[in-house]
Motif scaffolding. Structure first.
Motif, PDB file in Angstrom:
ATOM      1  N   GLY A 276      39.576  35.040  37.385  1.00 31.24           N
ATOM      2  CA  GLY A 276      40.601  34.910  36.596  1.00 31.24           C
ATOM      3  C   GLY A 276      40.950  36.079  35.835  1.00 31.24           C
ATOM      4  O   GLY A 276      41.436  36.229  34.827  1.00 31.24           O
ATOM      5  N   ILE A 277      40.661  37.162  36.487  1.00 27.53           N
ATOM      6  CA  ILE A 277      41.112  38.508  35.844  1.00 27.53           C
ATOM      7  C   ILE A 277      42.454  38.935  36.531  1.00 27.53           C
ATOM      8  O   ILE A 277      42.549  38.999  37.787  1.00 27.53           O
ATOM      9  N   ASP A 278      43.209  39.501  36.009  1.00 26.99           N
ATOM     10  CA  ASP A 278      44.748  40.140  36.583  1.00 26.99           C
ATOM     11  C   ASP A 278      44.469  41.470  36.807  1.00 26.99           C
ATOM     12  O   ASP A 278      44.323  42.300  36.068  1.00 26.99           O
ATOM     13  N   PRO A 279      44.675  41.962  38.128  1.00 25.08           N
ATOM     14  CA  PRO A 279      44.404  43.080  38.686  1.00 25.08           C
ATOM     15  C   PRO A 279      45.356  44.189  37.866  1.00 25.08           C
ATOM     16  O   PRO A 279      44.915  45.192  37.680  1.00 25.08           O
ATOM     17  N   ALA A 280      46.836  43.776  37.752  1.00 24.82           N
ATOM     18  CA  ALA A 280      47.518  44.525  36.961  1.00 24.82           C
ATOM     19  C   ALA A 280      47.111  44.678  35.730  1.00 24.82           C
ATOM     20  O   ALA A 280      47.191  46.246  35.138  1.00 24.82           O
ATOM     21  N   GLU A 281      46.489  44.136  34.922  1.00 21.11           N
ATOM     22  CA  GLU A 281      45.751  44.492  33.577  1.00 21.11           C
ATOM     23  C   GLU A 281      44.591  45.268  33.712  1.00 21.11           C
ATOM     24  O   GLU A 281      44.802  46.373  32.965  1.00 21.11           O
ATOM     25  N   VAL A 282      44.014  45.219  34.849  1.00 15.70           N
ATOM     26  CA  VAL A 282      42.925  46.255  34.772  1.00 15.70           C
ATOM     27  C   VAL A 282      43.428  47.372  35.326  1.00 15.70           C
ATOM     28  O   VAL A 282      42.819  48.462  34.810  1.00 15.70           O
ATOM     29  N   ALA A 283      44.266  47.835  36.037  1.00 16.13           N
ATOM     30  CA  ALA A 283      45.217  48.960  36.422  1.00 16.13           C
ATOM     31  C   ALA A 283      45.596  49.656  35.146  1.00 16.13           C
ATOM     32  O   ALA A 283      45.300  50.909  34.866  1.00 16.13           O
ATOM     33  N   ALA A 284      46.215  48.926  34.137  1.00 16.43           N
ATOM     34  CA  ALA A 284      46.635  49.330  32.946  1.00 16.43           C
ATOM     35  C   ALA A 284      45.562  49.919  32.072  1.00 16.43           C
ATOM     36  O   ALA A 284      45.723  50.975  31.468  1.00 16.43           O
TER      37      ALA A 284
END
Length: 601
Positions: A276-284
């Motif tokens: 349930g983790i957004d990869p785009a949020e991880v990148a940011a």
């Protein structure tokens, strides 16, 4: 280590494996130098530059692939050399760095019997006493060491509050291999320093010495343990970042025991989505954290590849406790220490009550210190990039040391203006939509402009360049729409505010100083006039007179040298038509020669 010391360390057997390793490295380097000299220097002098140009790409790729084969075969520092050079975009062309970027720091594992022997010798006890359990299968194997999972004994677990750990053990004999490889690399660097084309671009011996320092730090596990604790302290108040605890009771220069923090690899997009983790949020968040390391802490993880960063899910109870802490204190732990700001949170700084994960860094063998001078230049660079200021970007490059202050930068500023106007603000996915021919044409023109300038990255920038390169690639892999400008612009805004506040403080200090000087000026002028009237005001110009005398004498000697050359050449030319006069002139030329050589200095 000199060649004599190298031979002595290996004993009288000149054919030892270490000596053979040394010779293989030098043989490869010699062949590469010979090929480069033949095609890039000798053939163009014969007017055959087009011949060298036609096959340059294929020759380069073949050479790099041979190096890859050598590195994989030898292991040790050769793999590190490939990684090291893949980050030197200022020294090597893209076809080399792209090829070397894929060189993995993975080598066959050392047999467990050897690992057991090394670990027990370092710890001074059998593994069964040091740990409750020790997994014989390595968790990871690298060029300098390998990691195994283990469990602490009940007594150590009670003392440390930890149970599951990861134990890094150095490869047996790696000290000797590092010494051999560095000795070979130092000799290759001395060869390179004799080539003017290389010498004008990079200080090869200094580069090797920086690489040597990095390698020595990486094989000193006490240094890595201290770096791990320093990194953790930098982000102690930041809920976005975590680092493993060090078990000092089971740590030596060759054995490092850390808390087991294994979680989801940062580049495992499928596992992130399943959690349930957004990869785009991880990148940011990852991009924001790396910028924090550079500009806030000046202590940067220089090897942020996917194997060294985990995304660790956080339990709801922990998030609730931290959320209550925020309500009680009014300060969000998601903000880096020393960088709290009011206003809406940035995408990379979501509060812990909303975000259900944190980034966990491991492997602190390669850390980059950012000196104040380079840090100030990087601040100028970030502000220039965010404001699309080509002149400011050139100024930043000169401040960092990438460009010499005397470099003619008109063409570079023009190219940067075109870059900002056409591609500024674009993300990587937007660049994919640009006509490839347009990108290729601009890349060629921009590359020629850069090559015409005295460009050289300072050696202290090596690890920082590597960190930036890996960060950019990882963020783009997590989020194809990732735009590198987005995390930079908020930092630029904050840096501008900090810079303005500092400027006002400096202005206030200077104003007070100027007022004091003006207050004292009338009294000092009056005192000088009184001394002038009394005839007691004197000036000591003896040193200036001595310097002028030396300059005059040097000028006379230079004139004598020119006169000697003229008489000698004139006499030589007259020998055929007027031998007597020619001989006289050549003899007379001895007089100015004697003055030029033996005249008073």
């Amino acid at each position: 280590m000199t060649d004599a010391a190298l031979h002595e360390a290996q004993g009288p057997g000149g054919g030892s494996p270490h000596r053979a390793r040394y010779r293989r490295i030098l043989a490869f380097a010699a062949r590469a130098f010979l090929q480069t000299w033949w095609f890039e220097l000798f053939l163009p002098r014969l007017g055959l530059g087009s011949v060298a140009e036609r096959g340059r790409g294929q020759r380069t790729l073949r050479l790099v692939r041979r190096f890859r084969d050598l590195a994989v075969d030898l292991g040790g520092l050769m793999i590190k050399v490939g990684q090291f050079m893949s980050s030197r975009l200022d020294v090597l062309p893209p076809e080399i760095t792209d090829e070397l970027a894929g060189l993995q720091d993975e080598v066959p594992a050392v047999p467990f019997a050897q690992i057991r022997s090394s670990a027990e010798a370092e710890l001074g006890m059998p593994l069964e006493r040091a740990f409750a359990s020790f997994d014989e299968e390595p968790l990871a194997a690298a060029s300098l060491g390998q990691a195994h999972r283990a469990t602490l004994s009940e007594a150590d677990a009670a003392d440390t509050g930890l149970r599951d750990v990861v134990v890094k053990v150095q490869r047996p004999g790696i000290d000797e291999i590092v010494a051999i490889d560095l000795s070979a690399l130092r000799r290759v660097a001395r060869w390179a320093a004799r080539v003017r084309v290389v010498r004008d671009r990079v200080d090869a011996p200094a580069l090797v010495e920086e690489f040597a320092q990095t390698c020595h730090e990486e094989i000193d596990y006490l240094h890595e343990a201290a770096s791990a604790e320093r990194f953790a302290a930098c982000f102690a108040d930041d809920d976005r970042v975590a680092a493993p605890a060090v078990v000092w009771e089971r740590t030596t220069p060759r054995v490092l025991t850390l808390e087991d923090v294994t979680a989801i690899k940062i580049n495992d997009v499928a596992a992130l989505r399943d959690a349930g983790i957004d990869p785009a949020e991880v990148a940011a968040v990852f991009g924001d954290v790396m910028l924090d390391q550079v500009f806030t802490h000046s202590f940067v993880h220089a090897d942020p590849h996917p194997g060294n960063i985990f995304v660790t899910p956080i339990s709801p109870s922990l998030r609730l406790a931290d959320a209550r802490s925020v309500q009680a204190t009014g300060v969000s732990p998601s903000t880096s220490s020393g960088t709290q700001e009011s206003g809406p949170a940035q995408p990379g700084s979501l509060s812990l009550s909303k975000r259900r994960w944190r980034l966990t860094f491991i492997d602190f063998g390669m850390m980059a210190e950012v000196p104040d001078g380079i840090r100030a230049g990087l601040r100028t660079l970030v502000i220039a990039v965010a404001s699309r200021d080509s002149h400011g970007l050139v100024t930043a490059a000169q401040q960092i040391g990438i460009l010499l202050p005397s470099a003619r930068t008109t063409e570079l500023e023009r190219a940067l203006t075109v870059l900002f106007a056409r591609f500024g603000g674009m993300g990587f996915n937007e660049l994919r939509d640009v006509d490839p021919r347009e990108l290729a044409d601009f890349g060629t023109e921009f590359g020629e402009t850069m090559r015409s300038l005295p460009v050289q990255f300072p050696e202290r920038m090596l690890l920082l360049i590597r960190a930036v390169s890996l960060t950019s690639g990882l963020c783009s892999a997590l989020d194809p729409a990732f735009n590198i400008w987005e995390p930079v612009e908020p930092y630029a805004d904050r840096l501008v505010k900090d810079q303005s506040a500092g400027l006002l403080a400096d202005l206030g200090t200077q104003t007070v100083s100027n007022i004091g000087t003006l207050w004292r000026l009338p009294a000092r002028v009056d005192s000088a006039l009184d001394r002038l009237d009394a005839g007691s005001l004197t000036f000591d110009i003896s040193s200036l007179e001595n310097r002028l005398d030396r300059i005059i004498r040097v000028a006379y000697r230079a004139v004598s040298a020119v006169l000697f050359g003229g008489l000698l050449v004139g006499g030589a030319l007259l020998l055929a038509s007027a031998p007597a006069l020619g001989i006289v002139l050549m003899c007379v030329s001895v007089v100015p020669l004697l003055h030029a050589v033996f005249g008073r200095r």
